[in-house]
Every structure is written in C-alpha cells, then in structure tokens.
Design a protein around this motif. Sequence first.
Motif, PDB file in Angstrom:
ATOM      1  N   ARG A 199      37.219  28.476  44.432  1.00 54.26           N
ATOM      2  CA  ARG A 199      37.898  27.911  43.179  1.00 54.26           C
ATOM      3  C   ARG A 199      38.437  28.903  42.221  1.00 54.26           C
ATOM      4  N   ASN A 200      37.710  29.593  41.727  1.00 54.94           N
ATOM      5  CA  ASN A 200      38.028  30.652  40.682  1.00 54.94           C
ATOM      6  C   ASN A 200      38.975  31.469  41.331  1.00 54.94           C
ATOM      7  N   LEU A 201      38.821  32.159  42.560  1.00 58.22           N
ATOM      8  CA  LEU A 201      40.051  32.943  43.216  1.00 58.22           C
ATOM      9  C   LEU A 201      41.157  32.245  43.055  1.00 58.22           C
ATOM     10  N   PHE A 202      41.340  30.892  43.432  1.00 63.41           N
ATOM     11  CA  PHE A 202      42.442  30.087  43.488  1.00 63.41           C
ATOM     12  C   PHE A 202      42.930  29.942  42.202  1.00 63.41           C
ATOM     13  N   GLN A 203      42.170  29.797  41.171  1.00 66.80           N
ATOM     14  CA  GLN A 203      42.771  29.442  39.619  1.00 66.80           C
ATOM     15  C   GLN A 203      43.452  30.872  39.228  1.00 66.80           C
ATOM     16  N   ASP A 204      42.582  31.877  39.499  1.00 71.26           N
ATOM     17  CA  ASP A 204      43.317  33.279  39.226  1.00 71.26           C
ATOM     18  C   ASP A 204      44.651  33.519  39.955  1.00 71.26           C
ATOM     19  N   LEU A 205      44.784  33.165  41.252  1.00 72.00           N
ATOM     20  CA  LEU A 205      45.771  33.316  41.840  1.00 72.00           C
ATOM     21  C   LEU A 205      47.170  32.659  41.160  1.00 72.00           C
ATOM     22  N   LEU A 206      46.780  31.252  41.047  1.00 74.90           N
ATOM     23  CA  LEU A 206      47.950  30.515  40.305  1.00 74.90           C
ATOM     24  C   LEU A 206      48.179  31.075  38.929  1.00 74.90           C
ATOM     25  N   ALA A 207      47.373  31.728  38.137  1.00 72.46           N
ATOM     26  CA  ALA A 207      47.503  31.968  36.850  1.00 72.46           C
ATOM     27  C   ALA A 207      48.315  33.349  36.887  1.00 72.46           C
ATOM     28  N   ASN A 208      48.172  34.052  37.898  1.00 70.95           N
ATOM     29  CA  ASN A 208      48.689  35.532  37.874  1.00 70.95           C
ATOM     30  C   ASN A 208      49.544  35.646  39.379  1.00 70.95           C
ATOM     31  N   ALA A 209      49.972  34.740  39.631  1.00 67.05           N
ATOM     32  CA  ALA A 209      50.768  34.741  40.931  1.00 67.05           C
ATOM     33  C   ALA A 209      51.956  35.835  41.259  1.00 67.05           C
ATOM     34  N   ARG A 210      52.614  36.268  40.228  1.00 71.44           N
ATOM     35  CA  ARG A 210      53.436  37.328  40.129  1.00 71.44           C
ATOM     36  C   ARG A 210      52.730  38.578  40.437  1.00 71.44           C
ATOM     37  N   SER A 211      51.435  38.884  39.815  1.00 73.03           N
ATOM     38  CA  SER A 211      50.932  40.044  39.934  1.00 73.03           C
ATOM     39  C   SER A 211      50.491  40.396  41.344  1.00 73.03           C
ATOM     40  N   LYS A 227      30.976  40.735  41.888  1.00 74.55           N
ATOM     41  CA  LYS A 227      30.033  39.645  41.915  1.00 74.55           C
ATOM     42  C   LYS A 227      30.177  38.437  41.466  1.00 74.55           C
ATOM     43  N   ASP A 228      31.453  38.596  40.359  1.00 76.09           N
ATOM     44  CA  ASP A 228      31.821  37.336  39.780  1.00 76.09           C
ATOM     45  C   ASP A 228      32.642  36.320  41.014  1.00 76.09           C
ATOM     46  N   GLU A 229      33.165  37.134  41.875  1.00 82.83           N
ATOM     47  CA  GLU A 229      34.161  36.464  43.129  1.00 82.83           C
ATOM     48  C   GLU A 229      32.966  36.087  44.189  1.00 82.83           C
ATOM     49  N   VAL A 230      32.104  36.845  44.480  1.00 79.91           N
ATOM     50  CA  VAL A 230      31.116  37.108  45.692  1.00 79.91           C
ATOM     51  C   VAL A 230      29.869  37.159  45.645  1.00 79.91           C
ATOM     52  N   TYR A 231      28.945  36.088  45.526  1.00 78.50           N
ATOM     53  CA  TYR A 231      27.492  36.393  45.054  1.00 78.50           C
ATOM     54  C   TYR A 231      26.565  36.079  46.242  1.00 78.50           C
ATOM     55  N   PRO A 232      25.523  36.724  46.269  1.00 79.62           N
ATOM     56  CA  PRO A 232      25.213  37.929  45.807  1.00 79.62           C
ATOM     57  C   PRO A 232      25.463  39.366  46.395  1.00 79.62           C
ATOM     58  N   PHE A 233      26.259  38.786  47.650  1.00 84.62           N
ATOM     59  CA  PHE A 233      26.657  40.226  48.687  1.00 84.62           C
ATOM     60  C   PHE A 233      27.979  39.887  48.962  1.00 84.62           C
ATOM     61  N   ASN A 234      28.875  40.765  48.858  1.00 83.71           N
ATOM     62  CA  ASN A 234      30.399  40.493  49.257  1.00 83.71           C
ATOM     63  C   ASN A 234      29.889  40.842  50.929  1.00 83.71           C
ATOM     64  N   VAL A 235      31.196  40.401  51.818  1.00 81.78           N
ATOM     65  CA  VAL A 235      30.922  40.411  53.221  1.00 81.78           C
ATOM     66  C   VAL A 235      30.679  41.992  53.695  1.00 81.78           C
ATOM     67  N   GLN A 236      31.206  42.971  53.033  1.00 76.39           N
ATOM     68  CA  GLN A 236      31.129  44.178  53.407  1.00 76.39           C
ATOM     69  C   GLN A 236      29.583  44.525  53.012  1.00 76.39           C
ATOM     70  N   GLU A 237      29.045  44.391  52.081  1.00 76.71           N
ATOM     71  CA  GLU A 237      27.618  44.441  51.587  1.00 76.71           C
ATOM     72  C   GLU A 237      26.805  43.851  52.542  1.00 76.71           C
ATOM     73  N   LEU A 238      27.094  42.445  52.918  1.00 77.36           N
ATOM     74  CA  LEU A 238      26.170  41.622  53.963  1.00 77.36           C
ATOM     75  C   LEU A 238      26.009  42.141  55.276  1.00 77.36           C
ATOM     76  N   ALA A 239      27.272  42.900  55.800  1.00 79.48           N
ATOM     77  CA  ALA A 239      27.515  43.212  57.044  1.00 79.48           C
ATOM     78  C   ALA A 239      26.391  44.636  57.243  1.00 79.48           C
ATOM     79  N   SER A 240      26.392  45.411  55.964  1.00 83.23           N
ATOM     80  CA  SER A 240      25.477  46.546  55.920  1.00 83.23           C
ATOM     81  C   SER A 240      24.128  46.222  55.769  1.00 83.23           C
ATOM     82  N   LEU A 241      23.523  44.992  55.643  1.00 84.09           N
ATOM     83  CA  LEU A 241      22.144  44.858  55.512  1.00 84.09           C
ATOM     84  C   LEU A 241      21.341  44.863  56.764  1.00 84.09           C
TER      85      LEU A 241
END
Length: 107
Positions: free
Chosen positions: A21-33, A93-107
């Motif tokens: 949800r927040n990823l999408f809101q950020d995308l819509l607010a900053n689409a050009r970037s 951690k603001d986007e993916v909590y408590p582990f991103n997929v890369q961290e999760l794969a290394s556990l």
Amino acid sequence: MMINNLSTNLPGAKFSYIDVRNLFQDLLANARSYGFSVVNRGCCGIGRNRGQITCLPFQVPCPDRNRYIFWDAFHPTEAVNVLFGRRAFSGNKDEVYPFNVQELASL
C-alpha cells in the motif's frame, strides 16, 4: 504487530510483511522519479481512461508499456511489478518488515 505475533506463535517460522500500500502511494506521488509518465489511465482497457473494463482479446495495448503504472482497470504493469519486486528483495524496514527477501533467504 501481526508479523511479530506469528513469529512468536510459530517458532522456527520466518515471516515478512511487504507494505505494498505504501509502496504504491509512493509510486503514485513520485511517478516521474521512477520513470513513469502515465498515471491516470490504463495501457490496455476500454472505457473512461482505458480503465473501466479490463483488456479484451484482440485489443491493442499502448505502444510503450514501461511508461504506464496501470495495465488495465485493476492491475499494475510489468514495470511496476518489477519495481516492487526489487524493493521487496532489498527494501528497508519501512517497506519490508522485519526482513527483506534477501535477508530472509540468508537466514
């Protein structure tokens, strides 16, 4: 809180919450970037803003799909899915909590 409870109640299991949800809101607010220039209509659909009815067989989609956020009335384009996949893989951690997929794969 739910992710923490799941991890506590299921010892040995690892969970991650991807805040789409927040990823999408950020995308819509900053689409050009992010390289998107079309935020208000679908790439392949019919009706108002090419988004009232999903893409139908034999309908011709837009010529440059990477510029569009929306594929049709309901779905993001492949470019958006790739962007979100990358952020899920290595996001903070603001986007993916408590582990991103890369961290999760290394556990």
